[in-house]
Design a protein around this motif. Structure first.
Motif, mmCIF file in Angstrom:
data_model
loop_
_atom_site.group_PDB
_atom_site.id
_atom_site.type_symbol
_atom_site.label_atom_id
_atom_site.label_comp_id
_atom_site.label_asym_id
_atom_site.label_seq_id
_atom_site.Cartn_x
_atom_site.Cartn_y
_atom_site.Cartn_z
ATOM 1 N N TRP A 33 1.040 -1.319 0.000
ATOM 2 C CA TRP A 33 -0.105 -0.046 0.047
ATOM 3 C C TRP A 33 0.895 1.363 0.122
ATOM 4 O O TRP A 33 1.613 1.349 0.980
ATOM 5 C CB TRP A 33 -0.893 -0.059 1.287
ATOM 6 N N LEU A 70 -2.167 8.879 -12.344
ATOM 7 C CA LEU A 70 -3.251 8.063 -12.236
ATOM 8 C C LEU A 70 -3.327 7.563 -13.665
ATOM 9 O O LEU A 70 -3.618 6.253 -14.003
ATOM 10 C CB LEU A 70 -3.947 8.376 -11.534
ATOM 11 N N LEU A 76 -3.858 -2.914 -9.463
ATOM 12 C CA LEU A 76 -3.538 -1.804 -9.035
ATOM 13 C C LEU A 76 -4.949 -0.851 -8.800
ATOM 14 O O LEU A 76 -5.900 -0.865 -9.657
ATOM 15 C CB LEU A 76 -2.819 -0.874 -10.010
ATOM 16 N N THR A 77 -5.075 -0.461 -7.617
ATOM 17 C CA THR A 77 -6.508 0.018 -7.121
ATOM 18 C C THR A 77 -6.295 1.270 -6.330
ATOM 19 O O THR A 77 -5.408 1.480 -5.380
ATOM 20 C CB THR A 77 -7.069 -0.971 -6.099
ATOM 21 N N VAL A 78 -6.932 2.394 -6.652
ATOM 22 C CA VAL A 78 -6.872 3.777 -6.051
ATOM 23 C C VAL A 78 -8.407 3.887 -5.356
ATOM 24 O O VAL A 78 -9.397 4.108 -5.916
ATOM 25 C CB VAL A 78 -6.584 4.733 -7.015
ATOM 26 N N GLY A 79 -8.294 3.702 -4.114
ATOM 27 C CA GLY A 79 -9.624 3.750 -3.320
ATOM 28 C C GLY A 79 -9.860 5.081 -2.654
ATOM 29 O O GLY A 79 -10.980 5.138 -2.088
ATOM 30 N N ARG A 80 -8.813 5.577 -2.219
ATOM 31 C CA ARG A 80 -8.992 6.968 -1.556
ATOM 32 C C ARG A 80 -8.241 7.956 -2.351
ATOM 33 O O ARG A 80 -7.237 7.901 -2.928
ATOM 34 C CB ARG A 80 -8.307 6.711 -0.266
ATOM 35 N N ILE A 81 -8.926 9.082 -2.370
ATOM 36 C CA ILE A 81 -8.279 10.327 -2.999
ATOM 37 C C ILE A 81 -8.880 11.488 -2.097
ATOM 38 O O ILE A 81 -10.108 11.678 -2.010
ATOM 39 C CB ILE A 81 -8.552 10.682 -4.386
ATOM 40 N N ALA A 121 -8.366 16.018 -1.930
ATOM 41 C CA ALA A 121 -7.936 17.437 -2.271
ATOM 42 C C ALA A 121 -7.905 18.512 -1.190
ATOM 43 O O ALA A 121 -9.128 18.264 -0.399
ATOM 44 C CB ALA A 121 -8.537 17.748 -3.407
ATOM 45 N N SER A 177 -4.234 6.835 -2.266
ATOM 46 C CA SER A 177 -3.615 5.640 -2.057
ATOM 47 C C SER A 177 -3.454 4.641 -3.357
ATOM 48 O O SER A 177 -4.247 4.968 -4.222
ATOM 49 C CB SER A 177 -4.741 4.949 -0.906
ATOM 50 N N ASP A 188 -2.999 0.857 -3.856
ATOM 51 C CA ASP A 188 -2.779 -0.691 -3.537
ATOM 52 C C ASP A 188 -2.513 -1.598 -4.798
ATOM 53 O O ASP A 188 -3.003 -1.556 -5.661
ATOM 54 C CB ASP A 188 -4.540 -1.081 -3.053
#
Lengths: 416, 416
Positions: free
Chosen positions: A219, A250, A266-271, A273, A288, A290
């Motif tokens: 992570w 991204l 490959l995972t983006v679960g949180r963002i 600004a 994030s 993963d």
């Protein structure tokens, strides 16, 4: 002649229903988090069933619960089979319970058949696999593999304020008649049945997954910083926009990593600004990533790619990028003999199987540190898990228990 | 012969310092939010200065405060000049104050020169331009242009619980000697000096911006929905990932809209993924898009492009996209005669000027509904505003006041 041992699907399904009633939620799921009264009730039911069949019971300092059917040589390390009984707060009826109750079905099938095994066969219900109430998850199997409970784990607090040390003690005390044994007693091999928690087997209509590995997980947390600016008054040339940098990075990663390597995730679960104004260029964007891969070298290469791409995208926007590793678990390849035992058992039962890499962690990951370990997956509906809607077709529960029994017989040298 | 009127820079700078002391913050900024005691103290100081020069004072139901220097024909609508005295909670010394105090300097310069103007010249300090304590911003100028206070505005509550209606009444009562006049009395023209709040003039080293327009603004909120899924167990082909869809859409928009049209602004200041787990494909991603353009047709075209691109990107990931308009303000082009008056005044004063589109809203946007309106911008350091670090070089404050005076003389037909 001793009849061949065979699982009885109706008995297994009845047991699954009986355990699903402990902590049942309004939506038909299960809330039976680790070391709660519900967890203790499930352990008590398992102990009652075990005693009814004359099996021995043990527990250890991590409150792992063992059900032992004795073998011809009681001095040999047992073959261990099992899973866990705890659930997520809005969990399902099969995650953990299926593997634990199929292991009990295995013990009963051996008992029904009166089959003497060369070594003992033991069921284990590991403590706190989920990690939702107390960190870390897989606490029981980690402690078992390490031979000790890390002292800091005992200080972990649940959201309800309970301390792990006290909850462990209360859970052990709830089964006073069960003998204690040391943590980490020797094991000949470990086999675990679990639902896939993913969509592959169902979509390919394959009832049995022979799990070849548990992929590595890393992570990353990426933070890009630029300069806050008025959305209306700041032309492009004067912007140092970390959102533009984050999106560019991204987009590159999402269009490359998984499309070019089917084994990669490959995972983006949180963002986020900041400051989060509609009408301002953000000062900071963090997200994030993963990443998972069964191969340690590829996992490292993907991490390096994330770092390079984020740095390049940030630089292009006159922003900075920091990449921090938040969690790191190396990939694990299961022993080939264990994978083959599962494949052979499936083939003998007339069930199609395929090798599969587990995307999630399991207790087997830690058991592999002390013994040959393996896993069997069965399909779950729509790949849904950690969800009250989690469901498994009865035929797949039965197939999984059949292959668990068959695999155990292979490992015991008793297969026909 | 009457001497030519001229502003006195030292007097203006002293006045700026005196007003900056009212609500001064530890970091050297100003906290003088609308209709607070600080705001009342600033109004009281302005009223005292006005009385000392023999100017008449008026206020209206929106607590807009007017300082009038009478003209030859008191029946003609006045030339109105001014800005606002309220600030952001962590605001600067120049946003609003510069325009208001330069307008007072203009009145004093006329008075110093003993110049008779054909019509009255009035300074106005608009109530609650910032909108940080009470919504909406530009309340005073909106009410003036509409000729009425919307009844629902009176019910607005500040974060401290205060009701706008009571605070307006208390503010009016704090200057009991000032005569009331109806909202929306006729105006011949309106000219406002303001800091740019952006970087263009400073970077180009141009002291005067002749504001040609206030760009249109539209705030969109985009919500993309897919399916939550386990980051480890879900292969690419089984994902419906709204984060991938959002990133693809944003990458397209960020690499096209502003790069291809220097007058366009597109900003993403907010983004959120739900449920926001590191190890799960999100179910929903939502983000804001702030788009601005001086041309109404282009603004509409950019909105259409956002809608098309979001829908296409979502569809490609088997997700859905919704686009909602949260705020919509049409572009405004200032009257050409007003822009020319500013350019001519700058040229006569030997100051370089350039036409500029305002990225931010101003009271002049609403005044343009009832009279020819115009604005003058001066550079602020690093384009920083709405910030305690906001700063303006003394030579630019003086240049702005000089052009405000010169522009007023052009409009009055008194320029040399």
């Amino acid at each position: 002649m001793t009849p061949l041992p065979a699982i009885r699907p109706e008995r297994l399904l009845d047991r699954l229903a009986a355990f699903a009633a402990i902590g049942r939620t309004a939506k038909g799921g299960v809330d039976r988090q680790a070391l709660t009264e519900g967890d203790r009730a499930a352990r008590a039911l398992l102990a009652r069933l075990a005693r009814a069949r004359g099996f021995a019971l043990f527990q250890d300092a991590a409150a792992n619960l063992f059900v032992r059917r004795e073998g011809a040589d009681s001095g040999l390390p047992p073959l261990l089979v099992g899973s866990h009984l705890d659930t997520q707060p809005t969990g399902g009826r099969f995650d953990g319970a299926l593997g634990t109750l199929a292991a009990f079905e295995l013990l009963e099938a051996l008992e029904d058949a009166g089959l003497a095994t060369p070594r003992a066969v033991e069921l284990v219900a590991w403590t706190n696999e989920e990690g939702s109430r107390f960190s870390p998850g897989c606490l029981g199997s980690q402690a078992f593999a390490a031979g000790r409970l890390a002292p800091e784990w005992l200080e972990a607090r649940a959201p309800d304020g309970a301390r792990l040390g006290e909850e462990l003690a209360a859970t052990l005390a709830a089964l006073p008649e069960v003998a204690m044994r040391p943590l980490g007693t020797p094991v000949a091999a470990y086999l675990e049945l679990h639902i896939e928690q993913g969509p592959v087997l169902e979509r390919e209509d394959v009832p049995i997954g022979a799990v070849s590995a548990i992929q590595g997980t890393r992570w990353l947390e990426v933070t890009m910083e630029g300069a806050a600016a008025h959305a209306g008054t700041t032309p492009l040339a004067f912007r140092r926009d970390p959102m533009v940098a984050a999106v560019a990075a991204l987009h590159h990663l999402q269009t490359r990593v998984m499309p070019e390597d089917p084994a990669a995730r490959l995972t983006v679960g949180r963002i986020r600004a900041e400051p989060g104004s509609i009408n301002a260029v953000p000062e900071r964007v963090s997200f994030s990533v993963d990443i998972r891969h069964p191969d340690a070298g590829r996992l490292a290469a993907i991490e390096a790619e994330v770092r390079d791409v984020c740095t390049a995208s940030a630089t292009a926007q006159d922003c900075t990028a920091r990449v921090a590793v938040r969690f790191d678990m190396a990939p694990l390849a299961f022993a080939e003999e264990m994978i083959r035992a599962v494949e052979t058992a499936a083939a003998k039962a007339g069930l199609a199987s395929r090798r599969l890499v587990s995307g999630a962690f399991h207790d087997a990951l830690f058991l592999a540190r002390v013994a040959p370990a393996g896993m069997i997956f069965v399909p779950c509906r729509d790949g849904v898990s950690h969800n009250e809607a989690e469901d498994v077709e009865p035929r797949f529960s039965a197939a999984g228990a059949t292959v668990l029994l068959g695999g155990a017989l292979e490992l015991l040298g008793l297969a026909g």
